[in-house]
Design an enzyme around this catalytic site. Sequence first.
Site, PDB file in Angstrom:
ATOM      1  N   HIS A  27       0.760  -1.118  -0.302  1.00 14.49           N
ATOM      2  CA  HIS A  27      -0.053  -0.037  -0.037  1.00 14.49           C
ATOM      3  C   HIS A  27       0.979   1.340  -0.120  1.00 14.49           C
ATOM      4  CE1 HIS A  27      -3.056  -2.674   2.176  1.00 14.49           C
ATOM      5  NE2 HIS A  27      -3.484  -2.304   1.024  1.00 14.49           N
ATOM      6  N   LYS A  51     -17.470  -6.426   9.150  1.00 15.34           N
ATOM      7  CA  LYS A  51     -16.200  -7.130   9.601  1.00 15.34           C
ATOM      8  C   LYS A  51     -15.675  -6.775  10.661  1.00 15.34           C
ATOM      9  CE  LYS A  51     -14.296  -7.352   4.853  1.00 15.34           C
ATOM     10  NZ  LYS A  51     -13.130  -7.109   3.913  1.00 15.34           N
ATOM     11  N   ARG A 100      -1.713  -6.155  -8.078  1.00 19.62           N
ATOM     12  CA  ARG A 100      -0.545  -6.991  -7.921  1.00 19.62           C
ATOM     13  C   ARG A 100      -0.425  -8.160  -8.837  1.00 19.62           C
ATOM     14  NH1 ARG A 100      -2.980  -8.078  -2.024  1.00 19.62           N
ATOM     15  NH2 ARG A 100      -4.608  -8.741  -3.468  1.00 19.62           N
ATOM     16  N   SER A 138      -3.064  -7.761   3.006  1.00 21.52           N
ATOM     17  CA  SER A 138      -3.159  -7.374   4.671  1.00 21.52           C
ATOM     18  C   SER A 138      -3.753  -8.770   5.348  1.00 21.52           C
ATOM     19  CB  SER A 138      -4.311  -6.678   4.745  1.00 21.52           C
ATOM     20  OG  SER A 138      -3.972  -5.488   4.339  1.00 21.52           O
TER      21      SER A 138
HETATM   22  O1  PNS Z   1      -8.924  -3.118   0.472  1.00 22.55           O
HETATM   23  P1  PNS Z   1     -10.279  -3.548  -0.151  1.00 22.55           P
HETATM   24  O2  PNS Z   1     -11.122  -4.168   1.020  1.00 22.55           O
HETATM   25  O3  PNS Z   1      -9.982  -4.365  -1.466  1.00 22.55           O
HETATM   26  O4  PNS Z   1     -11.101  -2.309  -0.678  1.00 22.55           O
HETATM   27  C1  PNS Z   1     -12.290  -2.450  -1.337  1.00 22.55           C
HETATM   28  C2  PNS Z   1     -13.033  -1.078  -1.376  1.00 22.55           C
HETATM   29  C3  PNS Z   1     -13.182  -0.392  -0.035  1.00 22.55           C
HETATM   30  C4  PNS Z   1     -12.259  -0.416  -2.357  1.00 22.55           C
HETATM   31  C5  PNS Z   1     -14.531  -1.246  -1.917  1.00 22.55           C
HETATM   32  O5  PNS Z   1     -14.946  -2.333  -1.019  1.00 22.55           O
HETATM   33  C6  PNS Z   1     -15.315  -0.334  -1.761  1.00 22.55           C
HETATM   34  O6  PNS Z   1     -15.292   0.602  -2.644  1.00 22.55           O
HETATM   35  N1  PNS Z   1     -16.211  -0.153  -1.051  1.00 22.55           N
HETATM   36  C7  PNS Z   1     -17.357   0.900  -0.714  1.00 22.55           C
HETATM   37  C8  PNS Z   1     -18.863   0.532  -1.150  1.00 22.55           C
HETATM   38  C9  PNS Z   1     -18.923   0.752  -2.646  1.00 22.55           C
HETATM   39  O7  PNS Z   1     -18.695   1.617  -3.275  1.00 22.55           O
HETATM   40  N2  PNS Z   1     -19.164  -0.435  -3.235  1.00 22.55           N
HETATM   41  C10 PNS Z   1     -19.201  -0.591  -4.572  1.00 22.55           C
HETATM   42  C11 PNS Z   1     -17.891  -0.854  -5.333  1.00 22.55           C
HETATM   43  S1  PNS Z   1     -17.936  -0.997  -6.966  1.00 22.55           S
END
Ligand code: PNS
Length: 181
Positions: A27, A51, A100, A138
């Site tokens: 990150h 979560k 990645r 993570s």
């Molecule tokens: O680190 P992560 O868990 O892969 O991040 C995922 C994240 C936070 C980018 C994604 O879950 C997100 O944007 N969540 C917010 C809710 C949302 O907008 N969902 C629709 C995504 S298309």
Amino acid sequence: MPLERRDPPPGRLALFPGSFDPLTNGHVDIVLRSAHLFERVLIAVLVNPDKQPLFTPEERVEIIRKVFREYPNVEVDTFAGLLVDYARQKRASAIVRGLRAVSDFEYEFQMALMNRHLEPTLETVFMMPAEQYTYLSSRLIKEVFSLGGEVRGLVPPIVEEQMRKKQRAGQGAGAQGAGAQ
Ligand code: PNS
């Protein structure tokens, strides 16, 4: 459909959203690359009540702020709800996501296109971390740490320190509730 013409907001802001539970050196690598491309980078920590995280969103923000305290164009905040709503509110120019490996692609591609469907003026920019971080996540960091493995060099020293603190406090660093990244 051609993109609608609009005035760019002053100083391009990139949003780097994620769970960051915990922040890894992968990150950090993406944030530093983004900080070269954009005037400002806002690391947006998702508040996800479903979560069971290792670190609370507030703890994550505090840790991430410490990691980037010497970078004035890197900011940290939490968000809840739809990412595109938060991006609009912050007048972000782009969402930055790390890629990645090919295995990340499908999920990231779906998210990018869904976000574009919801907000056509918002671009998603993918960046590749340095090769030595391509296997980091993570979830794996938490798993390795909880089983007594070495995470030095894989997360910033402040993160490792805070993980040890949690461990001593008996909260462990198990893999449950881990974010994919
Ligand atoms: O680190 P992560 O868990 O892969 O991040 C995922 C994240 C936070 C980018 C994604 O879950 C997100 O944007 N969540 C917010 C809710 C949302 O907008 N969902 C629709 C995504 S298309």
